[in-house]
Write a protein that holds these residues in place. Structure first.
Motif, PDB file in Angstrom:
ATOM      1  N   ARG A  40      19.771   2.070 -10.839  1.00 39.78           N
ATOM      2  CA  ARG A  40      20.235   3.588 -10.480  1.00 39.78           C
ATOM      3  C   ARG A  40      21.718   3.621 -10.752  1.00 39.78           C
ATOM      4  N   TYR A  41      22.496   2.732 -10.324  1.00 39.48           N
ATOM      5  CA  TYR A  41      23.772   2.772 -10.433  1.00 39.48           C
ATOM      6  C   TYR A  41      24.014   2.662 -11.916  1.00 39.48           C
ATOM      7  N   LEU A  42      23.451   1.838 -12.641  1.00 41.53           N
ATOM      8  CA  LEU A  42      23.574   1.790 -14.202  1.00 41.53           C
ATOM      9  C   LEU A  42      23.283   3.206 -14.932  1.00 41.53           C
ATOM     10  N   GLY A  43      22.230   3.785 -14.319  1.00 37.51           N
ATOM     11  CA  GLY A  43      22.243   5.092 -14.779  1.00 37.51           C
ATOM     12  C   GLY A  43      22.976   6.089 -14.521  1.00 37.51           C
ATOM     13  N   GLN A  44      23.783   6.083 -13.143  1.00 38.19           N
ATOM     14  CA  GLN A  44      24.844   7.108 -13.103  1.00 38.19           C
ATOM     15  C   GLN A  44      26.083   6.682 -13.919  1.00 38.19           C
ATOM     16  N   PRO A  64      28.080  11.621 -21.271  1.00 38.96           N
ATOM     17  CA  PRO A  64      27.647  12.601 -20.391  1.00 38.96           C
ATOM     18  C   PRO A  64      26.493  13.555 -21.113  1.00 38.96           C
ATOM     19  N   TRP A  65      26.308  13.509 -22.882  1.00 41.65           N
ATOM     20  CA  TRP A  65      25.066  14.048 -23.162  1.00 41.65           C
ATOM     21  C   TRP A  65      23.969  13.187 -23.027  1.00 41.65           C
ATOM     22  N   ALA A  66      23.738  12.125 -22.723  1.00 38.38           N
ATOM     23  CA  ALA A  66      22.698  11.119 -22.635  1.00 38.38           C
ATOM     24  C   ALA A  66      21.956  11.608 -21.406  1.00 38.38           C
ATOM     25  N   ASP A  67      20.805  12.090 -21.629  1.00 40.89           N
ATOM     26  CA  ASP A  67      19.909  12.368 -20.599  1.00 40.89           C
ATOM     27  C   ASP A  67      18.977  11.016 -20.501  1.00 40.89           C
ATOM     28  N   VAL A  68      19.247  10.213 -19.442  1.00 38.29           N
ATOM     29  CA  VAL A  68      18.628   8.960 -19.344  1.00 38.29           C
ATOM     30  C   VAL A  68      17.899   8.845 -17.660  1.00 38.29           C
ATOM     31  N   ARG A  69      17.929  10.143 -17.217  1.00 40.92           N
ATOM     32  CA  ARG A  69      17.598  10.217 -15.669  1.00 40.92           C
ATOM     33  C   ARG A  69      16.074   9.495 -15.680  1.00 40.92           C
ATOM     34  N   GLY A  70      15.168  10.061 -16.393  1.00 42.95           N
ATOM     35  CA  GLY A  70      13.963   9.618 -16.249  1.00 42.95           C
ATOM     36  C   GLY A  70      13.389   9.830 -14.962  1.00 42.95           C
ATOM     37  N   ALA A  71      13.358  11.047 -14.411  1.00 45.10           N
ATOM     38  CA  ALA A  71      12.984  11.354 -13.135  1.00 45.10           C
ATOM     39  C   ALA A  71      13.328  10.356 -12.064  1.00 45.10           C
ATOM     40  N   GLN A  72      14.957  10.242 -12.091  1.00 48.71           N
ATOM     41  CA  GLN A  72      15.405   9.282 -11.249  1.00 48.71           C
ATOM     42  C   GLN A  72      15.317   9.797  -9.763  1.00 48.71           C
ATOM     43  N   THR A  73      15.439  11.337  -9.721  1.00 48.54           N
ATOM     44  CA  THR A  73      15.211  11.683  -8.368  1.00 48.54           C
ATOM     45  C   THR A  73      13.798  12.029  -8.235  1.00 48.54           C
ATOM     46  N   PRO A  74      13.098  11.230  -7.303  1.00 48.18           N
ATOM     47  CA  PRO A  74      11.546  11.305  -7.180  1.00 48.18           C
ATOM     48  C   PRO A  74      11.242  12.797  -7.045  1.00 48.18           C
ATOM     49  N   THR A  75      10.181  13.216  -7.422  1.00 51.82           N
ATOM     50  CA  THR A  75       9.475  14.586  -7.294  1.00 51.82           C
ATOM     51  C   THR A  75       8.689  14.393  -6.027  1.00 51.82           C
ATOM     52  N   PRO A  76       8.279  15.539  -5.318  1.00 53.27           N
ATOM     53  CA  PRO A  76       7.732  15.304  -4.154  1.00 53.27           C
ATOM     54  C   PRO A  76       6.466  14.677  -4.248  1.00 53.27           C
ATOM     55  N   ALA A  77       5.819  14.612  -5.250  1.00 54.38           N
ATOM     56  CA  ALA A  77       4.794  13.930  -5.556  1.00 54.38           C
ATOM     57  C   ALA A  77       5.135  12.479  -5.413  1.00 54.38           C
ATOM     58  N   GLU A  78       6.223  12.107  -5.832  1.00 55.05           N
ATOM     59  CA  GLU A  78       6.662  10.648  -6.141  1.00 55.05           C
ATOM     60  C   GLU A  78       7.378  10.068  -4.978  1.00 55.05           C
ATOM     61  N   ALA A  79       7.710  10.851  -4.067  1.00 53.46           N
ATOM     62  CA  ALA A  79       8.479  10.632  -2.876  1.00 53.46           C
ATOM     63  C   ALA A  79       7.652   9.867  -2.051  1.00 53.46           C
ATOM     64  N   LEU A 107       0.933  -1.390   0.088  1.00 55.44           N
ATOM     65  CA  LEU A 107      -0.149   0.056  -0.055  1.00 55.44           C
ATOM     66  C   LEU A 107       0.717   1.390   0.099  1.00 55.44           C
ATOM     67  N   GLU A 108       1.988   1.251   0.675  1.00 62.29           N
ATOM     68  CA  GLU A 108       2.521   2.495   0.894  1.00 62.29           C
ATOM     69  C   GLU A 108       3.369   3.137  -0.255  1.00 62.29           C
ATOM     70  N   GLN A 109       3.962   2.379  -1.074  1.00 63.64           N
ATOM     71  CA  GLN A 109       4.706   2.837  -2.238  1.00 63.64           C
ATOM     72  C   GLN A 109       5.103   1.795  -2.999  1.00 63.64           C
ATOM     73  N   PRO A 110       5.193   2.125  -4.450  1.00 65.19           N
ATOM     74  CA  PRO A 110       5.542   1.253  -5.685  1.00 65.19           C
ATOM     75  C   PRO A 110       6.934   0.362  -5.456  1.00 65.19           C
ATOM     76  N   ILE A 111       7.020  -0.624  -5.558  1.00 66.60           N
ATOM     77  CA  ILE A 111       8.197  -1.321  -5.482  1.00 66.60           C
ATOM     78  C   ILE A 111       8.767  -1.649  -7.083  1.00 66.60           C
ATOM     79  N   SER A 112       9.882  -1.673  -7.083  1.00 68.71           N
ATOM     80  CA  SER A 112      10.929  -1.921  -8.533  1.00 68.71           C
ATOM     81  C   SER A 112      10.401  -1.051  -9.451  1.00 68.71           C
ATOM     82  N   LEU A 113      10.422  -0.070  -9.443  1.00 70.38           N
ATOM     83  CA  LEU A 113       9.723   0.779 -10.572  1.00 70.38           C
ATOM     84  C   LEU A 113      10.877   0.796 -11.623  1.00 70.38           C
ATOM     85  N   TYR A 114      12.259   0.644 -11.513  1.00 73.93           N
ATOM     86  CA  TYR A 114      13.194   0.493 -12.528  1.00 73.93           C
ATOM     87  C   TYR A 114      13.242  -0.848 -13.252  1.00 73.93           C
TER      88      TYR A 114
END
Length: 351
Positions: free
Chosen positions: A314-318, A325-340, A13-20
């Motif tokens: 997350r390590y693969l993304g980093q 360096p020019w590849a933007d693959v973060r895809g909201a890697q840092t959760p937004t306040p609504a997703e936290a 109920l509390e948070q989604p698992i395994s989003l990546y």
């Protein structure tokens, strides 16, 4: 027992698992079906179209007995079929990229189901697994990471486009409760979908291993010898003949395959799963190369990815940002306040 039940409810109920992991499944199966449709384009009419020996009339007759359905049998027009095929390629690409994932995931499931049902006698284990995963992914939040949807949400958050409308106290409370209920349903569906996917892979490996145990050729270590000498599974006959010369290695591979498949469901809760998953990766690569089943191997490799933790992705993304360096693959890697906290507290203010 009450503590375990409470922990399970908290997990669901509390948070989604395994989003990546869900994102990897979306990208993997979207890419596999996109590549599959492109690869079969020179023969698509003979396989799924009006020119197929398994005619639409025969397919409809089978549907009456099995309960299957396919959008490809709604019309015998060649133009209609070509439009459906082009739409299937586009939908697979959009699903892989994560564009409007909620709606496109449903369309992708319809595409996979329709093409699978249209020529059900020409499918293999890879097609069956992709069909199941396409249905399961409909209920998951597989577009929250590494997707165009995630990038759009991140840009919206960074641009500060959130608009707060003045509401009366009663309507504000009602809307907050409705939002909380919606997020709870989304979270529960996602978590249940991911757990079902993991259970499906466990059943697949376990049943495959138990069936192999019952076979005499797997028991005496000669099953791969026979597989390597089947004309249907010899994309490179010279390579198959060279591998077939190593009798001891083939026997060891047979026994190791059975052992890994039977033990797979029991090693998922410890670090032993990492060498097991690595060995299975090598096994599937071998199946793709020696037996000429790339779609099946790819489907299994993508399915195994569900058991890797999010910190690994997350390590693969980093790492990818460091390498490219020019590849933007973060895809909201840092959760937004609504997703936290995907499901806000059910009492008090939501912040």
């Amino acid at each position: 027992m009450p503590a375990r039940v409470a922990a399970l409810l908290t997990l669901l109920l509390e948070q989604p698992i395994s989003l990546y992991a869900a994102a990897v499944l979306r990208i993997g199966y979207g890419f596999l079906y996109f590549a599959f449709l492109l690869r079969e384009f020179p023969h698509h009419d003979e396989i799924w179209g009006p020119g197929s020996p398994w005619t639409p009339a025969l397919a409809k007759e089978l549907f009456d007995q099995t309960g299957w359905a396919s959008i490809l049998t709604l019309s015998d027009s060649r133009v209609y079929f070509e439009v459906c095929y082009a739409a299937a390629i586009i939908i697979s690409a959009l699903f892989m990229l994560g564009w409007r994932t909620r709606a496109v995931s449903v369309l992708f499931a319809v595409v996979v189901t329709s093409f699978h049902a249209r020529t059900i006698f020409m499918t293999d284990g890879g097609d069956n697994l992709i069909l199941l995963m396409a249905l399961y992914l409909v209920v998951t939040a597989c577009g929250r990471r590494w997707s165009l949807d995630a990038r759009r949400a991140r840009l919206r958050e960074s641009a500060g486009r959130t608009v707060l409308l003045p509401l009366h106290r009663t309507s504000g409370e009602l809307r907050r409760h409705l939002r909380d209920a919606r997020l709870t349903v989304i979270t529960v569906l996602h978590n249940c979908g991911m757990l079902v996917i993991a259970a499906q892979v466990c059943f697949l490996y376990g049943s495959a291993g138990l069936y192999k145990v019952q076979g005499a050729s797997w028991g005496n270590g000669t099953a791969l010898h026979y597989a390597l000498n089947l004309d249907l599974f010899q994309p490179w006959p010279a390579l198959s003949a060279m591998a077939d010369e190593h009798d001891v290695l083939i026997a060891i591979t047979c026994y190791l395959t059975v052992l890994l498949q039977v033990a797979f469901p029991f090693v998922l809760f410890g670090r032993l799963k990492y060498p097991v998953l690595t060995t299975l990766l090598g096994m599937h690569v071998g199946i793709a190369v020696f037996l000429g089943l790339p779609l099946f191997s790819g489907a299994m490799i993508v399915a195994d990815a569900v058991f890797l933790p999010d910190r690994f992705y997350r390590y693969l993304g980093q790492l990818s940002r460091r390498v490219v360096p020019w590849a933007d693959v973060r895809g909201a890697q840092t959760p937004t306040p609504a997703e936290a906290a995907l499901v806000p507290p059910q009492s008090g203010h939501t912040g």
